[in-house]
Design a protein around this motif. Structure first.
Motif, PDB file in Angstrom:
ATOM      1  N   LYS A   4       0.944  -1.194  -0.056  1.00 56.54           N
ATOM      2  CA  LYS A   4       0.060   0.070  -0.063  1.00 56.54           C
ATOM      3  C   LYS A   4       0.702   1.150   0.115  1.00 56.54           C
ATOM      4  O   LYS A   4       0.456   2.311  -0.666  1.00 56.54           O
ATOM      5  CB  LYS A   4      -1.102   0.093   1.302  1.00 56.54           C
ATOM      6  CG  LYS A   4      -1.892   1.230   1.207  1.00 56.54           C
ATOM      7  CD  LYS A   4      -2.746   1.004   2.273  1.00 56.54           C
ATOM      8  CE  LYS A   4      -3.514   2.234   2.624  1.00 56.54           C
ATOM      9  NZ  LYS A   4      -4.591   2.067   3.654  1.00 56.54           N
ATOM     10  N   THR A 103     -12.036   3.872 -11.882  1.00 55.94           N
ATOM     11  CA  THR A 103     -11.617   5.209 -11.393  1.00 55.94           C
ATOM     12  C   THR A 103     -12.588   6.218 -10.701  1.00 55.94           C
ATOM     13  O   THR A 103     -13.353   6.630 -11.277  1.00 55.94           O
ATOM     14  CB  THR A 103     -10.694   5.794 -12.462  1.00 55.94           C
ATOM     15  OG1 THR A 103      -9.901   4.885 -13.020  1.00 55.94           O
ATOM     16  CG2 THR A 103      -9.912   6.892 -12.211  1.00 55.94           C
ATOM     17  N   ARG A 107     -11.158  10.697  -5.895  1.00 55.34           N
ATOM     18  CA  ARG A 107      -9.859  10.227  -5.275  1.00 55.34           C
ATOM     19  C   ARG A 107      -8.813  10.084  -6.146  1.00 55.34           C
ATOM     20  O   ARG A 107      -7.733   9.154  -6.190  1.00 55.34           O
ATOM     21  CB  ARG A 107     -10.162   8.580  -4.712  1.00 55.34           C
ATOM     22  CG  ARG A 107     -11.236   8.604  -3.420  1.00 55.34           C
ATOM     23  CD  ARG A 107     -11.377   7.329  -2.937  1.00 55.34           C
ATOM     24  NE  ARG A 107     -10.028   6.751  -2.538  1.00 55.34           N
ATOM     25  CZ  ARG A 107      -9.265   6.851  -1.361  1.00 55.34           C
ATOM     26  NH1 ARG A 107      -9.790   7.964  -0.551  1.00 55.34           N
ATOM     27  NH2 ARG A 107      -8.170   6.462  -0.965  1.00 55.34           N
ATOM     28  N   ASP A 191      -6.307   7.552  -4.781  1.00 53.35           N
ATOM     29  CA  ASP A 191      -6.013   6.118  -5.473  1.00 53.35           C
ATOM     30  C   ASP A 191      -5.124   6.340  -6.557  1.00 53.35           C
ATOM     31  O   ASP A 191      -4.158   5.439  -6.965  1.00 53.35           O
ATOM     32  CB  ASP A 191      -7.109   5.562  -5.897  1.00 53.35           C
ATOM     33  CG  ASP A 191      -7.988   5.229  -4.712  1.00 53.35           C
ATOM     34  OD1 ASP A 191      -7.632   5.039  -3.544  1.00 53.35           O
ATOM     35  OD2 ASP A 191      -9.148   5.123  -4.917  1.00 53.35           O
ATOM     36  N   GLU A 250       0.270   5.053  -8.810  1.00 53.23           N
ATOM     37  CA  GLU A 250      -0.864   4.579  -7.810  1.00 53.23           C
ATOM     38  C   GLU A 250      -0.084   3.410  -6.979  1.00 53.23           C
ATOM     39  O   GLU A 250       1.186   3.002  -7.216  1.00 53.23           O
ATOM     40  CB  GLU A 250      -1.657   3.704  -8.386  1.00 53.23           C
ATOM     41  CG  GLU A 250      -1.068   2.535  -9.325  1.00 53.23           C
ATOM     42  CD  GLU A 250      -2.353   2.123 -10.467  1.00 53.23           C
ATOM     43  OE1 GLU A 250      -3.478   1.630  -9.844  1.00 53.23           O
ATOM     44  OE2 GLU A 250      -2.331   2.288 -11.674  1.00 53.23           O
ATOM     45  N   ARG A 254      -2.905  -1.616  -5.343  1.00 54.86           N
ATOM     46  CA  ARG A 254      -4.066  -1.261  -6.374  1.00 54.86           C
ATOM     47  C   ARG A 254      -3.699  -1.734  -7.896  1.00 54.86           C
ATOM     48  O   ARG A 254      -4.389  -2.314  -8.273  1.00 54.86           O
ATOM     49  CB  ARG A 254      -4.473   0.285  -6.361  1.00 54.86           C
ATOM     50  CG  ARG A 254      -5.417   0.749  -7.110  1.00 54.86           C
ATOM     51  CD  ARG A 254      -5.766   1.978  -7.065  1.00 54.86           C
ATOM     52  NE  ARG A 254      -6.964   2.373  -7.552  1.00 54.86           N
ATOM     53  CZ  ARG A 254      -7.180   2.682  -8.943  1.00 54.86           C
ATOM     54  NH1 ARG A 254      -6.304   2.498  -9.775  1.00 54.86           N
ATOM     55  NH2 ARG A 254      -8.438   2.890  -9.384  1.00 54.86           N
TER      56      ARG A 254
END
Length: 266
Positions: A4, A103, A107, A191, A250, A254
């Motif tokens: 992450k 998407t 974010r 994100d 990103e 993800r």
């Protein structure tokens, strides 16, 4: 560091003196091609005999005439580079103008570096007013010339409602934009980040200032590619260029989850 917190590059886009697109940019580098050529612009040719411009870049081939008229060249290049990057990353469809279902525009963040915005447009308007060639400036002069115009143009184009930030820290502008994007991603507040830089500094005022300081190459050999030789003991100064480069960033988790192609880790 968890997946992450690890930030990866999943999309690339560029407009460079080699031409439009990453392939032309990359091929130009591999083929040892120089983007430096004799200046054709009469406004700056006397102070900058050579430049690294993009002679085959025609913005109306990529966006509406209205958008081209309402924005400046540095924004045009940012739009084209960003469109390539988001398509490459698979976060947009329809030619890079609409987000795909995965998407979230709330974010998604935009982080763009630029040195001056469109100093050329301000230069030209000042000259026309001073010489009495115009009695007023065009209505869009400020909104197209201000440094954050490129980032705002991208935000409007994609409907981005996350952070839309501009960095004007001279030659570090684009690096700062990428670093800041990574911080926002690691914070968990966004994100996806569209990050990079764009500049077109073919301004007589700016170039005269660089010439006066001794930073600008004003003479050199017949081989124009030898006018710009960073770190060479025989370098003559810098050659002004133009272009835009955009990355899609990103978190690694993800990118893995959606099966994205990963170019590199930041």
């Amino acid at each position: 560091m968890t997946d992450k917190d690890r930030i990866v590059v999943t999309g690339l886009g560029a407009v460079s003196p080699h031409g439009v697109g990453m392939k032309r940019f990359w091929d130009g580098l591999l083929n040892h091609e120089s983007g430096v050529r004799q200046t054709q612009d009469p406004v700056i040719s006397s102070v900058a005999p050579v430049v690294a411009d993009i002679p085959d870049f025609e913005a109306t081939e990529f966006m509406s005439k209205k958008l081209v008229k309402d924005t400046a060249r540095f924004s045009h290049m940012a739009v084209v580079a960003a469109s390539e990057a988001v398509r490459d990353a698979g976060v947009a469809i329809d030619g890079g103008e609409n987000w795909n279902a995965g998407t979230d525009n709330e974010r998604t963040g935009i982080f763009i570096g630029t040195s001056f915005g469109s100093i050329r447009d301000m230069d030209d308007a000042s000259t026309e007013l001073a010489l009495g060639k115009a009695n007023r400036a065009e209505p869009r002069l400020v909104s197209k010339s201000i440094p954050n115009a490129a980032a705002c143009t991208l935000a409007i184009r994609y409907g981005v409602q996350g952070p839309v930030l501009t960095y004007t820290t001279a030659c570090a502008s684009s690096a700062n934009s990428i670093g800041e994007a990574a911080m926002w991603l690691r914070s968990g507040q966004i994100d996806i980040a569209i990050a990079g830089g764009t500049d077109c500094l073919f301004s007589s005022t700016l170039l005269n200032g660089l010439k006066a300081s001794g930073a600008l190459a004003v003479n050199g050999p017949d081989d124009h590619s030898r006018w710009s030789r960073p770190f060479d003991t025989e370098r003559l100064g810098m050659v002004m260029g133009e272009g835009a480069a955009i990355l899609v960033l990103e978190p690694l988790d993800r990118a893995k989850a959606r099966g994205a192609h990963i170019y590199a880790e930041l």
